[in-house]
Structure formats: C-alpha cells, structure tokens
Design a protein around this motif. Sequence first.
Motif, PDB file in Angstrom:
ATOM      1  N   ALA A 222      59.213  16.060  62.364  1.00 13.55           N
ATOM      2  CA  ALA A 222      57.721  16.386  62.917  1.00 13.55           C
ATOM      3  C   ALA A 222      56.812  16.224  62.962  1.00 13.55           C
ATOM      4  O   ALA A 222      56.241  16.707  63.842  1.00 13.55           O
ATOM      5  CB  ALA A 222      58.624  18.121  62.686  1.00 13.55           C
ATOM      6  N   SER A 223      56.241  15.327  62.631  1.00 11.97           N
ATOM      7  CA  SER A 223      55.249  14.911  62.243  1.00 11.97           C
ATOM      8  C   SER A 223      54.796  13.751  63.720  1.00 11.97           C
ATOM      9  O   SER A 223      53.392  13.251  63.399  1.00 11.97           O
ATOM     10  CB  SER A 223      54.886  13.565  61.537  1.00 11.97           C
ATOM     11  OG  SER A 223      56.499  12.481  61.459  1.00 11.97           O
ATOM     12  N   ARG A 224      55.384  13.385  64.565  1.00 16.48           N
ATOM     13  CA  ARG A 224      55.724  13.379  65.772  1.00 16.48           C
ATOM     14  C   ARG A 224      55.035  14.158  66.816  1.00 16.48           C
ATOM     15  O   ARG A 224      53.940  14.151  67.218  1.00 16.48           O
ATOM     16  CB  ARG A 224      56.408  12.582  66.215  1.00 16.48           C
ATOM     17  CG  ARG A 224      57.601  10.996  66.159  1.00 16.48           C
ATOM     18  CD  ARG A 224      58.430  11.171  67.078  1.00 16.48           C
ATOM     19  NE  ARG A 224      59.149  12.292  66.922  1.00 16.48           N
ATOM     20  CZ  ARG A 224      60.281  12.365  67.849  1.00 16.48           C
ATOM     21  NH1 ARG A 224      60.871  11.571  68.981  1.00 16.48           N
ATOM     22  NH2 ARG A 224      61.521  12.677  67.715  1.00 16.48           N
ATOM     23  N   PHE A 225      54.407  15.273  66.267  1.00 16.55           N
ATOM     24  CA  PHE A 225      53.622  16.243  67.093  1.00 16.55           C
ATOM     25  C   PHE A 225      52.712  17.567  66.126  1.00 16.55           C
ATOM     26  O   PHE A 225      51.854  17.641  66.744  1.00 16.55           O
ATOM     27  CB  PHE A 225      55.041  17.411  67.349  1.00 16.55           C
ATOM     28  CG  PHE A 225      56.236  16.627  67.622  1.00 16.55           C
ATOM     29  CD1 PHE A 225      56.455  16.142  69.318  1.00 16.55           C
ATOM     30  CD2 PHE A 225      57.801  17.322  66.832  1.00 16.55           C
ATOM     31  CE1 PHE A 225      57.511  15.797  69.479  1.00 16.55           C
ATOM     32  CE2 PHE A 225      58.481  16.605  67.695  1.00 16.55           C
ATOM     33  CZ  PHE A 225      58.624  15.838  68.545  1.00 16.55           C
ATOM     34  N   ALA A 226      52.930  17.853  65.301  1.00 16.41           N
ATOM     35  CA  ALA A 226      51.913  18.227  63.993  1.00 16.41           C
ATOM     36  C   ALA A 226      52.137  17.854  62.999  1.00 16.41           C
ATOM     37  O   ALA A 226      52.926  16.916  62.605  1.00 16.41           O
ATOM     38  CB  ALA A 226      52.012  19.536  64.589  1.00 16.41           C
ATOM     39  N   LEU A 227      51.083  18.225  61.707  1.00 12.83           N
ATOM     40  CA  LEU A 227      51.058  17.442  59.991  1.00 12.83           C
ATOM     41  C   LEU A 227      52.099  18.334  59.532  1.00 12.83           C
ATOM     42  O   LEU A 227      51.526  20.119  59.793  1.00 12.83           O
ATOM     43  CB  LEU A 227      49.787  17.543  60.207  1.00 12.83           C
ATOM     44  CG  LEU A 227      49.888  16.994  57.959  1.00 12.83           C
ATOM     45  CD1 LEU A 227      50.417  15.968  58.215  1.00 12.83           C
ATOM     46  CD2 LEU A 227      49.134  17.105  57.864  1.00 12.83           C
ATOM     47  N   LEU A 241      56.083  23.364  59.626  1.00 12.67           N
ATOM     48  CA  LEU A 241      54.655  23.285  60.099  1.00 12.67           C
ATOM     49  C   LEU A 241      54.054  23.952  59.854  1.00 12.67           C
ATOM     50  O   LEU A 241      54.660  25.578  60.505  1.00 12.67           O
ATOM     51  CB  LEU A 241      55.047  23.247  61.853  1.00 12.67           C
ATOM     52  CG  LEU A 241      56.167  21.618  61.666  1.00 12.67           C
ATOM     53  CD1 LEU A 241      56.191  21.709  63.449  1.00 12.67           C
ATOM     54  CD2 LEU A 241      54.722  20.921  61.422  1.00 12.67           C
ATOM     55  N   SER A 242      53.067  25.261  60.152  1.00 11.39           N
ATOM     56  CA  SER A 242      51.990  25.651  60.160  1.00 11.39           C
ATOM     57  C   SER A 242      51.023  26.192  61.215  1.00 11.39           C
ATOM     58  O   SER A 242      50.464  25.709  62.427  1.00 11.39           O
ATOM     59  CB  SER A 242      50.424  25.831  59.540  1.00 11.39           C
ATOM     60  OG  SER A 242      49.375  26.547  59.269  1.00 11.39           O
ATOM     61  N   SER A 243      51.430  27.078  61.676  1.00 12.99           N
ATOM     62  CA  SER A 243      50.815  28.070  62.505  1.00 12.99           C
ATOM     63  C   SER A 243      49.844  29.603  63.224  1.00 12.99           C
ATOM     64  O   SER A 243      49.795  29.708  60.855  1.00 12.99           O
ATOM     65  CB  SER A 243      51.982  28.441  63.739  1.00 12.99           C
ATOM     66  OG  SER A 243      51.473  29.278  64.803  1.00 12.99           O
ATOM     67  N   ILE A 244      48.783  29.038  63.236  1.00 19.28           N
ATOM     68  CA  ILE A 244      47.120  30.239  62.900  1.00 19.28           C
ATOM     69  C   ILE A 244      47.547  30.730  63.389  1.00 19.28           C
ATOM     70  O   ILE A 244      47.087  30.598  65.461  1.00 19.28           O
ATOM     71  CB  ILE A 244      45.932  30.127  62.013  1.00 19.28           C
ATOM     72  CG1 ILE A 244      46.109  29.015  60.648  1.00 19.28           C
ATOM     73  CG2 ILE A 244      45.292  31.142  62.422  1.00 19.28           C
ATOM     74  CD1 ILE A 244      45.571  28.840  60.080  1.00 19.28           C
ATOM     75  N   SER A 245      47.533  32.474  63.841  1.00 13.05           N
ATOM     76  CA  SER A 245      46.846  33.605  64.922  1.00 13.05           C
ATOM     77  C   SER A 245      45.609  34.555  64.722  1.00 13.05           C
ATOM     78  O   SER A 245      46.056  34.875  63.504  1.00 13.05           O
ATOM     79  CB  SER A 245      48.641  34.056  64.994  1.00 13.05           C
ATOM     80  OG  SER A 245      48.580  33.823  65.376  1.00 13.05           O
TER      81      SER A 245
END
Length: 279
Positions: A222-227, A241-245
Amino acid sequence: MSIDPSGPVTAPSAATGSGVGPLLRGWREQRRVSQLELALRANSSARHISFIETGRSRPSEEMVLRLAGHLDVPVRERNALLLAAGYAPHYPETPLDDPSMDALREGMERLIQGYEPYPALVVDATYDVLVANRGIAMLLDGVPERLLVPPLNAIRLTLHPEGLAPRIRNLRAWRDHLLAQMNRQIALRRSEPLRALYEEVAAFPVPDRDAAVDDDGPLGPASRFALPLLIEHEGRVLSFLSSISTFNTPMDVTVSELAIETFLPADPATAKYLHAMRS
C-alpha cells in the motif's frame, strides 16, 4: 509548503490597519491572487478591489461574501470579515448537542458504526474526538486512563509518548504527515488553539529512525499509493490507509469544521485480523 520541525509555518498576517479591507488583503495575499485576478473572479474591477482593501470603499455584505468565497476563506473567518465590515455574522455556529443537530449527529454515528470493524472517528477543528467507533477503542487498548479523559484529542493521543506513539512502527513518517496536515490547517484557519496543539505535539520525543523503513518495501504494498499507518496491537502489526471526509458547502460553522476520518485495512492480514477480533 515546507515544514520546519521546530514550529509551524504561520499564515501571512493581514496588513496593518483595522476594518475588512486589510483582512481581505491578507487573505488575497495568502492565496497568492492578484487584485485583477480576484476582480475577474468576483465580476468586479481591480480598482474597486483596491479601494476596498485600502478602506476607501465599504463593500456590501454580498461583496464580502463573494470575495470570501473566491478566496476560499473558512466559514468561521467569513463571519469575522462580515463583522469587520459592520455586518452581522451570516453563518450560525450551532452546538453539536443542539436538538437541531440530532439528525446530523445520529447520521455520523451510524456512518462510523457501519464502518466497523475498521476504525473511524469524527473530530472537530482542533482534532478533539466527538465520536468514535469500536475499531478506534480497540487501538486505544493499553493507553493510560489519564490520557483518555474527555475531551480526547486524536493528535495528542497518537503522538504522545505514553499514547499510541510507542506502538506506531513508522512514527517519524506518520508524525511528519500529521504535522504537515496541521500546518496547512493553521495557514488556512489562523487558529491559535490549533497552533498551540501543534507546538505541544511537535515537542514530543521522536525516534531517530522508524522501526519500519520503506527501503525494500517493509511498509507493505500500500505504501506505493499512500503512506500507511503501521501500528502494533497484541503483538501484530496492523496496516491502515487513512481517509478524511468533510461536508460539501457547509452553512454552519460547526459543520464546516467537522471531519470524519476512516482507516481502511492496507493489507489482507489486517482486514482478517479485525474481522476475527469482531467475531
């Protein structure tokens, strides 16, 4: 924007003087927009924008809101601009426990509960936790009770040396990510409470080197796409993987400052572990 570990990059201050003009000029300069460009966006003239900024012309309430919108001024600061121009605030600030917010609050609670067993929470403008699901509670296992006294602060809990920090395998990288995120918000909102929080957590100790270093891929695919956030739980390393809305076009100060953060498993092993914990 570059990050100085010793402290946040502050927002450009408004020009000296009082009234709405210098405040608008400060926001325009912070956004790096020329008077002409702002005039074109707002269907006005550079001359009129100049007169407003120097105090030679008093903008209408509609013009203040129009300019604030084109400069992407936060809702709370739009009220401040209106007050500086001699008008009443346009946006209410309704407490989240107000009965009129029941549907919104219940909707957010259902949303993050429906995200279980994956962690999710709702925070305000200074990262105080307003509601969290059982996935978050699981990650907080073992955190000292004194750090869990309300109001819980997500950033403080994450980076505190007695909080989650000792269990985060990529603490330096995750810390840099959080500080950069806060720095952007400080520049946007000019928030003194957020600045104070930044200075507090930036002073927490940090290891010289992360336990997991992304050289041959130990952070996972996953580190290829996001930290990812790599955190230990009961001897296992979980990867998220974190997502903020946030809410689109908020018309209330409180709503404009709410953020829903969800943590998606970054590998099959993490997803399997979380589902097993739930059963």
